[in-house]
Design a protein around this motif. Structure first.
Motif, mmCIF file in Angstrom:
data_model
loop_
_atom_site.group_PDB
_atom_site.id
_atom_site.type_symbol
_atom_site.label_atom_id
_atom_site.label_comp_id
_atom_site.label_asym_id
_atom_site.label_seq_id
_atom_site.Cartn_x
_atom_site.Cartn_y
_atom_site.Cartn_z
ATOM 1 N N SER A 35 0.843 -1.189 0.000
ATOM 2 C CA SER A 35 0.000 0.000 0.000
ATOM 3 C C SER A 35 0.880 1.242 0.000
ATOM 4 C CB SER A 35 -0.900 0.016 1.241
ATOM 5 O OG SER A 35 -0.119 0.071 2.424
ATOM 6 N N VAL A 36 0.392 2.293 -0.683
ATOM 7 C CA VAL A 36 1.195 3.498 -0.854
ATOM 8 C C VAL A 36 0.373 4.694 -0.408
ATOM 9 C CG1 VAL A 36 2.459 4.945 -2.490
ATOM 10 C CG2 VAL A 36 2.379 2.452 -2.800
ATOM 11 N N SER A 37 0.978 5.550 0.370
ATOM 12 C CA SER A 37 0.367 6.809 0.758
ATOM 13 C C SER A 37 1.353 7.932 0.471
ATOM 14 C CB SER A 37 0.011 6.811 2.250
ATOM 15 O OG SER A 37 -0.913 5.788 2.551
ATOM 16 N N ASN A 38 0.769 9.121 0.173
ATOM 17 C CA ASN A 38 1.634 10.238 -0.200
ATOM 18 C C ASN A 38 1.233 11.472 0.579
ATOM 19 O OD1 ASN A 38 1.859 12.410 -3.059
ATOM 20 N ND2 ASN A 38 3.464 11.943 -1.598
ATOM 21 N N THR A 39 2.225 12.116 1.181
ATOM 22 C CA THR A 39 1.974 13.395 1.834
ATOM 23 C C THR A 39 2.910 14.438 1.244
ATOM 24 O OG1 THR A 39 3.563 12.891 3.587
ATOM 25 C CG2 THR A 39 1.259 12.325 3.995
ATOM 26 N N SER A 49 7.030 40.982 7.273
ATOM 27 C CA SER A 49 5.783 41.603 6.807
ATOM 28 C C SER A 49 4.880 40.609 6.078
ATOM 29 C CB SER A 49 6.098 42.772 5.869
ATOM 30 O OG SER A 49 6.804 43.772 6.578
ATOM 31 N N GLY A 50 5.417 39.434 5.714
ATOM 32 C CA GLY A 50 4.621 38.406 5.047
ATOM 33 C C GLY A 50 4.995 38.196 3.607
ATOM 34 N N HIS A 51 5.997 38.863 3.125
ATOM 35 C CA HIS A 51 6.422 38.645 1.746
ATOM 36 C C HIS A 51 7.174 37.333 1.634
ATOM 37 C CE1 HIS A 51 6.072 43.147 2.093
ATOM 38 N NE2 HIS A 51 5.373 42.919 0.965
ATOM 39 N N VAL A 52 6.916 36.616 0.561
ATOM 40 C CA VAL A 52 7.498 35.284 0.390
ATOM 41 C C VAL A 52 8.937 35.416 -0.061
ATOM 42 C CG1 VAL A 52 7.329 33.083 -0.823
ATOM 43 C CG2 VAL A 52 5.232 34.330 -0.193
ATOM 44 N N ARG A 53 9.815 34.704 0.628
ATOM 45 C CA ARG A 53 11.226 34.672 0.239
ATOM 46 C C ARG A 53 11.536 33.440 -0.594
ATOM 47 N NH1 ARG A 53 14.029 36.193 6.070
ATOM 48 N NH2 ARG A 53 13.506 38.441 6.100
ATOM 49 N N ASP A 54 11.073 32.290 -0.115
ATOM 50 C CA ASP A 54 11.277 31.038 -0.856
ATOM 51 C C ASP A 54 10.253 30.048 -0.387
ATOM 52 O OD1 ASP A 54 12.303 29.278 1.406
ATOM 53 O OD2 ASP A 54 13.789 30.944 1.444
ATOM 54 N N ALA A 55 10.156 28.970 -1.188
ATOM 55 C CA ALA A 55 9.185 27.938 -0.828
ATOM 56 C C ALA A 55 9.670 26.606 -1.388
ATOM 57 C CB ALA A 55 7.806 28.271 -1.382
ATOM 58 N N ARG A 56 9.490 25.562 -0.606
ATOM 59 C CA ARG A 56 9.865 24.213 -1.014
ATOM 60 C C ARG A 56 8.719 23.253 -0.681
ATOM 61 N NH1 ARG A 56 15.470 23.751 2.110
ATOM 62 N NH2 ARG A 56 14.142 24.763 3.657
ATOM 63 N N VAL A 57 8.772 22.140 -1.379
ATOM 64 C CA VAL A 57 7.765 21.125 -1.118
ATOM 65 C C VAL A 57 8.468 19.823 -0.781
ATOM 66 C CG1 VAL A 57 7.556 20.629 -3.601
ATOM 67 C CG2 VAL A 57 5.765 19.850 -2.023
ATOM 68 N N TYR A 58 8.048 19.202 0.308
ATOM 69 C CA TYR A 58 8.611 17.933 0.758
ATOM 70 C C TYR A 58 7.624 16.820 0.387
ATOM 71 C CZ TYR A 58 11.852 20.705 3.513
ATOM 72 O OH TYR A 58 12.833 21.596 3.885
ATOM 73 N N GLU A 59 8.129 15.855 -0.366
ATOM 74 C CA GLU A 59 7.309 14.712 -0.762
ATOM 75 C C GLU A 59 7.712 13.517 0.079
ATOM 76 O OE1 GLU A 59 4.915 14.300 -3.026
ATOM 77 O OE2 GLU A 59 4.981 16.292 -3.985
ATOM 78 N N ALA A 743 -1.231 12.940 -5.812
ATOM 79 C CA ALA A 743 -0.700 11.686 -5.305
ATOM 80 C C ALA A 743 -0.676 10.659 -6.426
ATOM 81 C CB ALA A 743 -1.573 11.185 -4.148
ATOM 82 N N PRO A 744 0.105 9.598 -6.260
ATOM 83 C CA PRO A 744 0.073 8.509 -7.255
ATOM 84 C C PRO A 744 -1.338 7.997 -7.411
ATOM 85 C CG PRO A 744 1.914 8.212 -5.764
ATOM 86 C CD PRO A 744 1.088 9.328 -5.199
ATOM 87 N N ALA A 745 -1.639 7.512 -8.583
ATOM 88 C CA ALA A 745 -2.989 7.023 -8.854
ATOM 89 C C ALA A 745 -3.364 5.941 -7.853
ATOM 90 C CB ALA A 745 -3.061 6.476 -10.279
ATOM 91 N N GLY A 746 -4.519 6.102 -7.222
ATOM 92 C CA GLY A 746 -5.012 5.104 -6.274
ATOM 93 C C GLY A 746 -4.487 5.268 -4.881
ATOM 94 N N ALA A 747 -3.562 6.201 -4.645
ATOM 95 C CA ALA A 747 -2.998 6.366 -3.316
ATOM 96 C C ALA A 747 -3.685 7.491 -2.590
ATOM 97 C CB ALA A 747 -1.499 6.658 -3.420
ATOM 98 N N ALA A 748 -3.724 7.360 -1.266
ATOM 99 C CA ALA A 748 -4.236 8.449 -0.458
ATOM 100 C C ALA A 748 -3.197 9.543 -0.373
ATOM 101 C CB ALA A 748 -4.587 7.942 0.936
ATOM 102 N N GLY A 749 -3.667 10.788 -0.238
ATOM 103 C CA GLY A 749 -2.706 11.861 -0.178
ATOM 104 C C GLY A 749 -3.236 13.058 0.545
ATOM 105 N N ALA A 750 -2.323 13.902 1.009
ATOM 106 C CA ALA A 750 -2.699 15.132 1.676
ATOM 107 C C ALA A 750 -1.535 16.092 1.593
ATOM 108 C CB ALA A 750 -3.074 14.866 3.132
#
Length: 792
Positions: A35-39, A49-59, A743-750
């Motif tokens: 079974s595969v799950s993806n977050t 002040s809230g201005h964005v400096r950088d952003a990354r995504v962790y898989e 998320a991969p097809a059929g996998a749960a993700g959030a």
């Protein structure tokens, strides 16, 4: 990961925790028993002040089971790196592809640059002692610091949603639909921040003298709002700007345990609104019926009022006076019945006397009857009476009977005379009743023909002889034949003319001795008509005279049968008319009685008179006696009946007394009824006057109450329906677009988001100064070294 500051890690852990919960409860890809799950965790760094400096995504791919599986995970490929080793990943298109052998649990982690727009926009503003300042102006300052955060869900887009407008009709509207997100903002204030206040935050100590503040956010409508504003105020000394972390993640309100109830409440509100609309509509309909019923009630009250007035008028004007008159009449009746009872007593006494008198009358009549019975005996023996009866009997005997055929009575002679004229058997030429008639050859006896019969027979013979072709015509033909023979044998004898008669020339008669003359006379004697101009033939020949004789005999016969017989019959009728009517007074009438009848009637009448007087008088007296007896009996019955009448009169008197009492009560009651009907009419008049208010009230209740209630129900149903439609639409977007890359097809993700606002404490500028000082020292040392090598 080594670049992530400690607070950021804390924030990431906070964000990842719900994702793990989602993964644990959601479906998972299952292939070859793995079974595969993806977050996904998006981490962004913002300035103060809230201005964005950088952003990354962790898989992070979590694999459980046993076997080998190939996964294809949509990712950001920009600066994609493997966090679990130095090896890379196979990338196909925008997907990370890996063939993974699993024996228990395996995890694959990667990080790359976040290349999309963040779903949240964070703005932080600062005021110091009421003046807006930049974050850097806070550093080292003292005063009252107020920090205001604005977090805005910017995923909204226009979308059509359908909902019930409250009337059962689906309407469609374009609304701004966001991906539902929930989250929190957490910050820790240092100990130099005192008198911390916030109307929105959950405040607690951090265990190091600082103040930990957490602001929760529901960034979607209608449960929350896409825009959240909150903040705090604190007294600061040697001020700094504390860092803050915003953690958020998409959520389906229909599936989230935290929001499922809220979503259901909106659906319940919509359903309740529909029920409210339906119920209010029914209430309004019933109110309108109430209004109509009030109008009908008003009409009925008016009729009832009018009827009550009429009733009052009738009771007070007619019934009550009538009842009073009835009471008076009952009193009069009571008085009258008293008199009746008294009269009945008198009648009872009189009837007793009547019974006694009737008995006496009956006895008297019996005595009279006995006297009458003796009266006819003396009358019948009176000599004059006896002589009268004898004379009448002798006269009747001399006249005889209508059928007498003897010569000794008058009627017998007349009968014989009549038979001499006309035989009672009739003549043979006209038989009667099947009889052959009299005998023309008889000379005596009862069959001898009468004179009229003989004349008829002779006339009949003459008629037959003189008819055309009769015996006289035969003679004429024979005479004409003889004359024709003479004419043929004697040229001087002329021929017969056209009438069959010989001519009558003067010369012809000059030879009277000749055969022509003889033959001519025979012809003239037989055939000559009456008035022929010949001597001795003025009455014509035998045929003409025979016809004349037959006619005359007919007249004679008619006279005998008519006047003669009628006269004889009249004489007979005058003497005796069988079956006459004794009451007939017209002597010319067919039923008038004759002398003999009168004599017989007189004779019989005398006897009858005597017997009748005795019989009738006796019968009358007997009937009188019987009647007197019946009167006597009736008198007794009358006496008994009068006794009953007296008793009944007494009862009637009692009843009349009760009637008078009842009439008095009726009169009194009708007076009360008249008064009550007047009050009823007045009350109904008042009610009729108030009834329009009921109708108006019902109309107002409908217009100002139930109609608005219906409108409110519609509004509620439509409002909650729209809100629930927005929740449904947001839930659909959360399921379809909740992950940053998928998320991969059929996998749960959030996907979880961690936005870290940088703090400012002045440590950076101090580190730079220290660096510059070190460099100056290092430069100074280097210069001294060079100078030493060159100059020393």
């Amino acid at each position: 990961m080594k670049n992530v500051l400690s607070p950021a890690r804390i924030g990431a852990a906070f964000v990842v925790a719900p994702a793990v919960i989602v993964l644990a409860g959601g479906p998972a890809l299952a292939a070859d028993n793995v079974s595969v799950s993806n977050t996904e965790t998006v981490q962004a760094h913002l300035d103060a002040s809230g201005h964005v400096r950088d952003a990354r995504v962790y898989e992070q791919l979590a694999l459980q089971g046993h076997g080998t599986v190939t996964v294809s995970d949509p990712v950001s490929t920009k600066n994609l790196r493997n966090l679990d080793g130095f090896g890379g990943f196979d990338v196909k298109g925008a997907n990370l592809v890996a063939n993974v052998s699993v024996d228990g649990e395996r995890r694959l982690r990667a990080v790359s640059d976040f290349t999309k727009e963040l779903p949240l926009k964070v703005t932080a503003t600062y005021t110091l002692d009421g003046k807006k300042v930049e974050p850097g102006d806070v550093v080292g300052r003292s005063g009252l610091l107020q920090v205001h955060y604005v977090v805005e869900n910017i995923t909204g887009r226009d979308q059509e949603v359908s909902f019930d407008d409250g009337t059962g009709t689906k309407v469609t509207r374009t609304e701004k639909v966001v991906i539902p997100m929930v989250g929190s903002l957490t910050t820790v204030l240092p100990s130099t921040f005192t008198d911390v206040r916030s109307d929105e935050a959950a405040i607690a100590g951090d265990g190091h003298g600082g103040t930990k503040m957490t602001f929760t956010m529901t960034l979607f409508g209608p449960i929350g709002s896409p825009r959240a504003e909150f903040g705090y105020a604190a007294k600061v000394t040697d001020g700094v700007v504390p860092a803050a972390t915003v953690s958020a993640l998409p959520v389906s309100p229909l599936d989230s345990p935290s929001f499922r109830g809220g979503a259901a409440s909106y659906k319940g509100g919509a359903d309740t609104g529909l029920e409210l609309t339906s119920g209010a509509t029914q209430i309004d309909s019933n109110v309108l019926k109430l209004r109509d019923g009030a109008a009908q009630l008003l009409a009925g009250l008016i009729k009832l009022r009018d009827g009550a007035k009429d009733l009052n008028a009738g009771l007070s004007g007619k019934a009550a006076p009538g009842a009073a008159k009835l009471a008076d009449g009952a009193g009069a009746l009571k008085s009258g019945t008293g008199k009746v009872a008294s009269g009945a007593g008198d009648a009872k006494a009189g009837s007793t006397q009547l019974a006694s008198g009737a008995a006496a009358l009956s006895d008297g009549i019996d005595q009279i009857t006995a006297g009458v019975d003796a009266l006819p005996v003396s009358l019948a023996k009176d000599p004059n009476f006896q002589r009268l009866k004898g004379a009448l009997a002798s006269m009747k005997a001399g006249i005889g009977s209508p059928t007498d055929m003897t010569r000794s009575t008058l009627l017998g002679g007349l009968n014989l005379l009549r038979a001499g004229i006309r035989s009672p058997l009739g003549n043979p030429l006209v038989p009667k009743d099947g009889k052959t008639g009299c005998d023309p050859l008889a000379t005596s006896g009862t069959t001898v023909c009468g004179a009229a019969d003989g004349i008829d027979l002779i006339a009949d013979g003459l008629d037959k002889a003189s008819k055309a072709g009769g015996s006289i015509d035969s003679l004429i033909v024979a005479a004409q034949g003889a004359y024709s023979y003479v004419h043929a044998t004697n040229p001087t004898c002329p021929a017969l003319d056209s009438n069959g008669l010989p001519p009558i020339p003067g010369a012809f008669f000059d030879a009277p001795a000749g055969p022509c003359y003889a033959a001519a006379n025979v012809v003239f004697g037989l055939k000559a008509d009456a008035g022929t101009p010949l001597p001795g033939l003025s009455d014509g020949g035998i045929k003409v005279q025979t016809r004349t004789a037959m006619t005359k005999l007919g007249i004679i016969s008619g006279g005998l049968s008519g006047d003669a017989l009628n006269g004889i019959d009249a004489i007979k009728k005058g003497l005796s008319n069988v079956g006459c009517n004794p009451a007939q007074t017209n002597p010319q009438a067919a039923d008038a009685c004759g002398v003999a009848d009168a004599a017989g009637l007189v004779s019989a009448g005398v006897d009858t008179l005597v017997a009748s007087i005795a019989d009738q008088l006796g019968a009358a007296l007997g009937q009188a006696a019987d009647g007197a007896s019946q009167v006597a009996g009736g008198a007794k019955a009358l006496d008994s009946g009068l006794g009953q009448l007296k008793s009944g009169a007494g009862q009637l008197d009692d009843g009349a007394g009760q009637l008078k009492s009842g009439a008095d009560q009726l009169s009194s009651g009708l007076g009360d009824a008249a008064a009550g009907s007047g009050e009823l009419a007045a009350g109904l008049d008042t009610a009729a006057g108030k009834a329009p208010a009921l109708e108006d009230g019902a109309s107002r209740l409908s217009a100002e109450g139930t109609t608005k209630l219906v409108d409110a129900g519609k509004g509620t149903a439509a409002d909650y329906g729209l809100k629930y439609a927005l929740i449904e639409a947001g839930a659909q977007r959360a399921k379809a677009e909740g992950m940053a890359y998928g998320a991969p097809a059929g996998a749960a993700g959030a996907t979880a988001y961690s936005l870290e606002l940088a703090g400012m404490s002045g440590e950076g500028s101090r580190n730079v100064g220290r660096g510059l000082g070190a460099m100056a020292v290092f430069g100074l040392g280097a210069g001294l070294t060079v100078l030493r090598r060159r100059w020393l």
